[in-house]
Each structure stands twice: as structure tokens, then as C-alpha cells.
Write an enzyme that holds these catalytic residues in place. Structure first.
Site, mmCIF file in Angstrom:
data_model
loop_
_atom_site.group_PDB
_atom_site.id
_atom_site.type_symbol
_atom_site.label_atom_id
_atom_site.label_comp_id
_atom_site.label_asym_id
_atom_site.label_seq_id
_atom_site.Cartn_x
_atom_site.Cartn_y
_atom_site.Cartn_z
ATOM 1 N N GLU A 157 0.806 -1.230 0.000
ATOM 2 C CA GLU A 157 0.000 0.000 0.000
ATOM 3 C C GLU A 157 0.836 1.275 0.000
ATOM 4 O O GLU A 157 0.300 2.377 -0.143
ATOM 5 C CB GLU A 157 -0.936 0.013 1.222
ATOM 6 C CG GLU A 157 -2.095 -0.965 1.149
ATOM 7 C CD GLU A 157 -1.757 -2.362 1.677
ATOM 8 O OE1 GLU A 157 -0.546 -2.674 1.799
ATOM 9 O OE2 GLU A 157 -2.690 -3.116 1.977
ATOM 10 N N LYS A 165 -3.141 -8.814 24.037
ATOM 11 C CA LYS A 165 -3.807 -7.945 25.005
ATOM 12 C C LYS A 165 -3.994 -8.701 26.305
ATOM 13 O O LYS A 165 -4.912 -9.490 26.459
ATOM 14 C CB LYS A 165 -5.126 -7.453 24.440
ATOM 15 C CG LYS A 165 -4.872 -6.418 23.344
ATOM 16 C CD LYS A 165 -6.105 -5.989 22.606
ATOM 17 C CE LYS A 165 -5.694 -4.936 21.567
ATOM 18 N NZ LYS A 165 -6.667 -4.753 20.511
ATOM 19 N N TRP A 170 -0.489 -4.264 26.669
ATOM 20 C CA TRP A 170 -0.068 -4.895 25.427
ATOM 21 C C TRP A 170 1.285 -5.583 25.574
ATOM 22 O O TRP A 170 2.227 -5.015 26.127
ATOM 23 C CB TRP A 170 0.058 -3.857 24.299
ATOM 24 C CG TRP A 170 -1.254 -3.328 23.802
ATOM 25 C CD1 TRP A 170 -2.495 -3.655 24.258
ATOM 26 C CD2 TRP A 170 -1.445 -2.370 22.758
ATOM 27 N NE1 TRP A 170 -3.444 -2.966 23.566
ATOM 28 C CE2 TRP A 170 -2.841 -2.161 22.634
ATOM 29 C CE3 TRP A 170 -0.590 -1.670 21.909
ATOM 30 C CZ2 TRP A 170 -3.389 -1.295 21.705
ATOM 31 C CZ3 TRP A 170 -1.126 -0.798 20.980
ATOM 32 C CH2 TRP A 170 -2.519 -0.614 20.879
#
Lengths: 539, 539
Positions: free
Chosen positions: A330, A439, A444
Site C-alpha cells: 500500500e 492484550k 499490550w
């Protein structure tokens, strides 16, 4: 505002080809062929054959906007398609042959290519799937005329196709925002998504890529792309090399140590790049043979994090600089590159090396980055706070092919799906994929950071970490280890190794041994691992 | 064609400023001020002051498309105007203060600037001509607040103007083809002509300029532009430096040896560029003082041909590489740059140096060149055949400001007015200005080539050659020599020196001694010399 009065010449990929022919006509392009021989010509030769191919494509009825597909390795014939197809206004869809059959069929159905060019390697694949590619009117085998095999699809021969064509062609001039390449992302979830590069994006990216903040090419460089041409245009190297007058060396599919060494030594390669696996194999080969890296100066590594041992071995044993990059299909495709800056250099060589090897890279002109928290607030550039990595700029995606809505937000920000930090030096470090971050009780855990530490444990060949459901903490890490042959690695040994190296609550709740599954692009298949271990901590 | 689906983010000069602030916030900008002190800040500081200035300009009523004029040296305040004025969509008209009064009045009348920013140096000029600049509503003196002198025009003070402004500003996003700078060419004939740079042209040129084929900037470079900011944006250096994270050193108007050396030594300058005169003075200064060039690596010379002795002295005595460039206001401004290539290097170091020092440079991506004969046929690239030099590309002029017709032809080719050769290595050599080439009996004599040879004659300080009317040969060369103080140079001595060095029919028909007149841009004023000697050979 009032309009400026300069020429508004469009930035087209053919302007790169024309420049290389005018400025560096005798600079060599060396290609290993699928047949096994070495093919040599130069930018004048490339330009001539591209014009013949453009005539052939036109005669076949390929019109502006039509898609042309390729299933091909890094060879001179594939390179010719890179210039000729977009050059006539068509779109080259570089299909990744390593995908599953159903993904390839999906892409062919989605892209609707009218012609498919393929290497002999992929004849079985093409013959197997041809019936499921109804848009394809003509099949062309990228091969020598001698011993051409039309196969069940009745393929034409590439050399025969262009042989009789005139070597003159008036490249059309059109809007630089016209599509040039169609590259599909091979995410681990959902169908592949098509990214439709414009000529403008490809040319701007190629210009930026030559700058010293990125690859710093000079006319003396000999560039060997070991990243696949079908993978986001091999980091744009087929365009950045000619803009800078670099010799180009194309290794076909031969990425083994001996084959790479033959080209590196024989052709005087100064610059190469690819996924870490290739370079680990290459270093192993050098160790076994006692060979040297010759003229090689820089190795750029992308796709996954640089193994520190590899970077150190390149530097210490061979004086070769390893640079990390990060990008995506992308971002057409380069995002950041880890190159030195004076501010970093002030910290000393060791700190500089560490920074370069452990961070994906620094801000480049043309790609804006920001990291945001769950509420979309921008996180500080402190090198600590991680957030969702967002990018925008003239070679960033706006919308996937055939989708109804933009994937970039109203301000142009595209959510990369990565979790990253940014520091005061403008360096970005990927800490995880958004979907892979673990999580645990509201905090995290970076699966990548944990893998990098575990990979340093003696005997470990590949370390993979996934978060799996946990009754108390929502998710907890499971570490899956593939060991080197004959290595004796135990669960206790691994935990003992990790304990002083990570905070206590990051320690995996389970350590498993076995082969680590990989995706078609050579990354750990975490989707597969998560499925395999989804109940591991729920008992 | 089908449209690509990448972002079409416009290439605006503010994107460079924003990038430098994000990626290289602490990289220094050091400026000598007109007041004499050294001013220091960094890209974050520049960005902040540019935002304050943008607020001030907006409050003054400067709107998108309005012209803002500057009469200023290479200082940080002028640099701020470079970003702030185009940044809000206005156009910065950088007026050359060395022009004649009537030319400056012509430009001010033609450009219709609403605000004029000027250095204290030019207060007398501004006061003298203010009545002839009716478009100017406000005068702003680029000076410290202390000791501000409003003068007869009632000038505001720059620092006072921006002092109270907020340091936040939302830079507008607009069409990249909008005008950014208005630079007038100061030809020796006719009125000055305005070249209206677009944002796109400036940004693309700045990207290309950083490539190794051009200036090859790295983040470790310290760049000191000694070409004037008012002269075609000082070769684009105010934009190329921040794109590459280079430290920027601005010398104001102090181009004497001692002042340059203070900055080169004190700031660690690695790269500089300007007209040859400056560098000759600098080398003289080093010789006198026994000083060294310190960290200096590259000196780029433009404006006129590189004196070989200067290039050799830089290389041999100081290990500094001299590179030639050629460009015009109409090419925004870089055309070609003489940087090494492998093909040239194969000829050996001496041949490489000679090629680099005697040719203006090689083809760069983004500027196409061709040379054509009187009938418009393209001449061969043999390094021998000369022709009219034509250029085109995304940073080449399409039309002069306020003219009704394009100056580029239907295919985009702009006739540079230069006579040049192109060789097999892609190198271009200017042999003359079209109007200066001497047409002797149907053959051409290059006035520049003859000057270069004559300049090597002992005792000669400046050698100028013009073609003047001749009863038999149409035109014949007259050589005008300005000698070094105390040198004893005779006509016979000069002819004796030239005889073995040029073909016989190139020998000048007359040799004259006297001061050689110069134009406002430091070039030999051949128009003036032709007028002075027009009857010299007709008697």
C-alpha cells in the site's frame, strides 16, 4: 493562487526508460534466465526490446487500461513487461505465484487480465488453473524460442511474439495518475486486495528511493533485487536503478547461497536486498566455502525484523552494512529506511548500529507517519509509546481496486495495521501487527519483541509468539519454537533464558516445539498458530 | 487508461518544511545576518518562524496569488520568506538587487508586488525607487528590532511584524501547479523576463538535486549556498538541503575569503557552490593565510566555465572535488551536473577530472536535452558536433510571466540560447551562447573556448572574446584582456601563447587591453564589448 508557468510534463514510467537509454545506454542489465543461462544487455537494449514488446502488445489488441498479468521471476523478460505494459497505458498485474490456487484464481477473476505472461516454472500452475481464468484470451510463455512448450493452454512464445516487431514505438503521453501496476496484498485474513499504483506514485517513489536517506544510489552501484518483482515491484528497484544509472542484476528465482555468490562476485554487486532468510542462507554459504562478499556494500532487509546476529556477521566478518526497511504494498512500497543521521552518529558507532538494526527506519520525504492511540490521539515521539501506525503521502494508497470507499481517511491517513513507536530521531520501530499484539489484562505485549528475544536462545531456529484466549487475562502469549537440527532445547531452558531478558508478565504461559508455519510471503503464519493453540490456555 | 488509486497529494514547498521539522527538527541552520552577527536555529525553529510569518502575511492581507517581493541576501529571514510566502499561496518575487535601477523598476512594475521585504543594505535603493513602485503597499525591513530604521518609506520591522503572531498555522493545500516563485532573467538584451515557478517544479527539482547524479546529499552534509537566493532560488539548495536533512549555512552577502573561511571552518561546511570568482578569491585567501579547506568536500561551480587552475588547486592542494553545473532561471534552475560515471572512470582519473572540469555536466533524470542544427535536425552525440541546446521536462519553462505565447515549442522544447555538444557519455558541453558564437566565413568559432585558452596565458586575469564585423569574413574574433596588476602582457606574447593551442583561423584579429565589463550576474558583458569594438576590424 495563480498557475505557475512551468511545463506540466507527466511523470510516466517510460520517462525513466527513455532517460536510462539517453544517459546510460551502455550500462549493463544482467539476468539469470529461467532456462539457467545468463542474459546480458544494457539500458539501450532494454529500451529497444520494450518498444518491440509495446508493438506486440498493441497488435494483440491490448488497449489502454487493460490488465496484463504476469507469473514470473526476476528476469529481464519480466523487467521488459514492467516498462512496456504500463508504457502503452495498460496495467501490469504482477501475480504472486506463491499464493494458494484459490487466491490466484480470485486475483485473476478480480483483475480481469486479458493476457497472461508466465515463466516455464509456472506452466503446471497455469495449466491447472487456466479454466478458472476466463478473462485471459492469450497465454504467453516467457522463454527462449528453442524448446518452447505451448502446453495445454497453447501458449505463444515471448521471443517469437516480439521477434518481428519494429524497434520503434511512440510511447503515448497521458495523465500521470493513470494506473501502471496492480499488486495484490496477500493478507492472512480475507481475500487479496488490489493496490493500483499510478505512474506518478511509481516515479516519485523511485526518485525518493535514490536519495541518501534511502538507498543512496550512485552511477557506480550494481543493484541486485532479491525481493521478488511480483512483490510490490521489488521495492521499486527496477525504477530507482535506471534513474541513478546503476547496473542491474536479476537473479531469477535462484536465491541459494551459491547462485547469489556467483552473481555478487561475477557482476560486482554493491547493493542487494530481500527477506532475512535469503541472507542467513547466504552467510551460511560463505562460512562453509570461506567465500567473501566481494564488492558488496549494503544489504537491505525487509519483510521481517533483522536478526541481529546476521547484521553483526555482515558487518564484522565482511564490512557490509545491513539496513532495515519497512513498507507495504500500500506504500508503493517503501515507507521508512534505517540510514544513519548525525544525531544518531553522535551516540557512537555501536549505538548507531543498534539503532539501525533494531528500528525499521527513519522518516523519508514523501511519506508522513503518525502513531495514534485507540482514541485517535497522536502519541508522543518518545521511542516508548506505541500506537497504531498511520501513513499518508503521494505514494500511499487511497482506495483498493474495485472498492466503493476509500481506505485512507478524510485527511489521507491510511491505517497500516502495524503498532509502532516513533522517536526523537525520526526513527520508527514496528512493535507488532495490530492483530498480533497480545492484550493481556488491558496491557499490550509485543509478540515481535518477545520473538526477537526468544530467537536468541541457543538452538532456536524460529521463534513464534501468538496471543491465545486466557480465562483470566483475556489473552496470554504462547511461544512456539522450531529448533535447529540436533539442538536440545527444553521448556525450562527457554524460560530460564527469557527470565532476565523480559519483564515478568511477558513470560509465555506455554512453550511448544514444532515446525513454524509460514505464509506465501515468508512470514510466520500467526493465523494458523492461533487456530492451533486457541484452547491451549483455556483448559 | 484507468486512474490509479494512490493519493494525489500535491507537491508543495510546505511539504518540505513540514518534513524537515518532523524528521530533522534539531538540524541546524546558521546564518550570517546583515547586522554582522551569526544567527542559529534549526529546522524546528525555521518552521515555527515561518508559521508566524504566514500569520503576519495573512493579517497584512496578502492573499493567494499575490506577489511579495524581496531584495535580500542569503540570510535566515530571506529563507523564511522562501517558505512562508509560497506556503500561503502567494508568489515570492526575488528581485536581483544588482540590476540597474530601470530594470528593478521594470520588474516591480511587471510583477506588481504588494509588499516589499528588503535588507538594510538596499535601503538607499528602495528609497530612491519607492516612488516608481506604486504597487507596493507595505515596506518591511529585514532587520533586528534594535536600531530599526523606517527610512523615507516608513518601513515596518520584520521582527516586530512576526513577534506577536501565533506559532501555529494551517498551511493550505492547493494545486501543485500553483505559482511559488517569480524569478526574472537578466539577459543582456531586452527587458527582464519573468519565470513563474510552480510548487511542483520546485519540489521535483529539489528531489532530483539530492540524487548522487547531482549533489548527492546525505544527512551528514553541511550545505552553504554562495549562489544568491535571489538568483533562481540559489540552485534550489534551500529546498534540497532540508529534504536530505543537511545543515544549512547562509553567508549573507559576505563572499570574501575570510568570511567564507570563518563559516567553512566554524560550521563544518562540506558542500558549497557559486560562481568561479568567489572560489578564486577563496583559494587566494587560503594561499595567503596558509589555511585549509577543513571539512569541505565538494564545490559546485556554475554561471561560467570552471577555470582549470582553480579546479586543480582545489583537488591537489586541498582534496576538494570541483563539479560544474549548467542551468538557467528557465530550468528552475539545474540542467546538468558534471558527476562521475563508471564509463568515464574507466578512462582513468586524469581523463575523468578533465571531463568533469571541461564539460558542464551529464544528463539528469527530469531534464531532456537535444542539440539541433539550423534546420532543427538533431545533431549526433559525438562530443564534436555543436548545435542549439534545447531542453524540456517537468521543471522547464512553458511560458514567461504575462506573455501571450509559450516560449516552449509544441513538443515542449525550450531553446536555451546556448550552443553545445553532447557526447556518448551523456555529457553536455556549452561551446557558446548563440549570440556570442563568432560566425567566420560560414564556420563557427567558440568565443568561450578561445577565452578559456587565453585565460591560461601568464599575466591574464580575464580574457573576453567577441565577434565583430569584418569586411571579408562576416565576423572575426577580438580578444580583450584584463591583466593582473603589474603583469607585462603584450599582443605578440598573447598571439605566441595562443598559436600552438588553437587552430590558425581561430587566432584573434586584434588583441586589446583594458578592464573587462561585467553584467549584474557576474558574466562578461559581451554586448558592451561588441559595441565598443564594432568598428575595430572595419577600417
Amino acid at each position: 493562487m495563480i498557475p505557475g508557468l512551468m511545463q506540466t510534463t507527466p511523470l510516466l514510467t517510460t520517462s525513466i526508460l527513455n532517460f536510462a537509454e539517453a544517459a546510460h545506454p551502455r550500462r549493463e542489465i544482467v539476468s539469470r534466465t529461467v532456462e539457467g543461462r545468463i542474459h546480458r544487455y544494457d539500458y539501450a537494449g532494454l529500451a529497444e526490446r520494450c518498444r518491440k514488446l509495446a508493438n506486440a502488445l498493441t497488435k494483440m489488441g491490448v488497449a489502454s487500461g487493460d490488465r496484463v498479468a504476469s507469473l514470473a521471476w526476476n528476469t529481464h523478460r519480466h523487467l521488459e513487461l514492467f516498462y512496456a505494459a504500463p508504457g502503452i497505458g495498460a496495467v501490469l498485474n504482477t501475480v504472486n505465484p506463491r499464493l494458494f490456487d484459490e487466491q490466484i484464481v480470485y486475483i485473476m477473476e478480480h483483475a480481469q487480465a486479458r493476457v497472461l505472461f508466465y515463466d516455464a516454472t509456472f506452466a503446471p500452475l497455469v495449466e491447472r488453473l487456466a479454466a478458472q481464468m476466463p478473462s485471459v484470451e492469450r497465454f504467453v510463455l516467457l522463454a527462449d524460442e528453442d524448446g518452447h512448450q505451448p502446453g495445454a493452454v497453447g501458449a505463444e512464445n515471448y521471443e517469437a511474439l516480439i521477434a518481428g516487431e519494429p524497434d520503434t514505438f511512440d510511447w503515448p503521453v497521458f495523465d500521470e495518475n493513470a494506473a501502471s501496476f496492480l499488486c495484490y496484498t496477500s493478507g492472512t485474513t480475507g481475500d487479496p486486495k488490489g493496490v493500483l499504483y499510478s505512474h506518478r506514485a511509481v516515479v516519485l517513489q523511485a526518485m525518493a528511493e535514490g536519495l541518501a536517506s534511502a538507498f543512496g544510489f550512485t552511477a557506480f552501484d550494481v543493484v541486485m533485487p532479491c525481493s521478488s518483482l511480483y512483490h510490490a515491484t521489488a521495492w521499486g528497484l527496477p525504477f530507482a536503478a535506471p534513474i541513478n544509472g546503476c547496473k542491474l542484476v536479476l537473479p531469477a528465482e535462484k536465491m541459494d547461497g551459491a547462485s547469489l555468490q556467483e552473481l555478487i562476485e561475477g557482476e560486482g554487486v554493491t547493493f542487494s536486498g530481500g527477506v532475512p532468510t535469503i541472507w542467513t542462507m547466504y552467510l551460511d554459504y560463505l562460512k562453509k566455502t570461506g567465500g567473501s562478499t566481494g564488492t558488496l556494500q549494503r544489504v537491505v532487509v525487509g519483510g521481517s525484523a533483522v536478526p541481529l546476529a546476521m547484521a553483526e556477521s555482515f558487518k564484522t566478518d565482511h564490512g557490509v552494512q545491513v539496513l532495515q526497511i519497512w513498507g507495504m504494498t500500500e506504500t508503493c512500497p517503501l515507507g521508512v529506511i534505517a540510514t544513519p543521521t548525525p544525531a544518531l552518529a553522535e551516540l557512537g558507532q555501536e549505538a548507531l548500529d543498534q539503532a539501525i538494526w533494531t528500528r525499521q527506519g527513519r522518516l523519508q520525504f514523501g511519506i508522513e507517519l503518525k502513531i495514534v492511540d485507540d482514541d485517535g490521539n497522536e502519541a508522543p515521539h518518545d521511542g516508548e509509546t506505541s500506537g497504531a501506525l498511520m501513513v499518508r503521502g503521494p505514494w500511499t494508497i487511497q482506495r483498493y481496486f474495485r472498492q466503493e470507499a476509500d481506505v485512507a481517511d478524510a485527511d489521507g491517513w491510511f491505517d497500516t495495521g502495524d503498532i509502532a513507536t516513533l522517536d526523537e530521531f525520526g526513527f520508527m520501530r514496528i512493535t507488532d501487527r495490530k492483530k498480533d499484539v497480545i492484550k493481556s489484562g488491558g496491557e499490550w505485549i509485543s509478540s515481535i519483541d518477545l520473538e526477537n528475544v526468544a530467537a536468541g536462545c541457543p538452538g532456536v531456529k524460529v521463534a513464534a509468539v501468538v496471543g491465545v484466549p486466557h480465562p483470566k487475562w483475556e489473552e496470554r502469549p504462547v511461544l512456539v519454537i522450531e529448533t535447529h537440527e540436533g539442538a536440545n532445547v527444553t521448556v525450562d531452558g527457554v524460560i530460564e533464558f527469557l527470565t532476565p531478558r523480559v519483564v515478568k508478565w511477558w513470560l509465555p504461559d506455554a512453550v511448544e516445539f514444532g515446525a513454524v508455519p509460514m505464509t506465501a510471503t515468508g512470514k510466520i503464519d500467526k493465523k494458523c498458530l492461533r487456530a492451533a493453540y486457541k484452547d491451549r490456555l483455556m483448559a
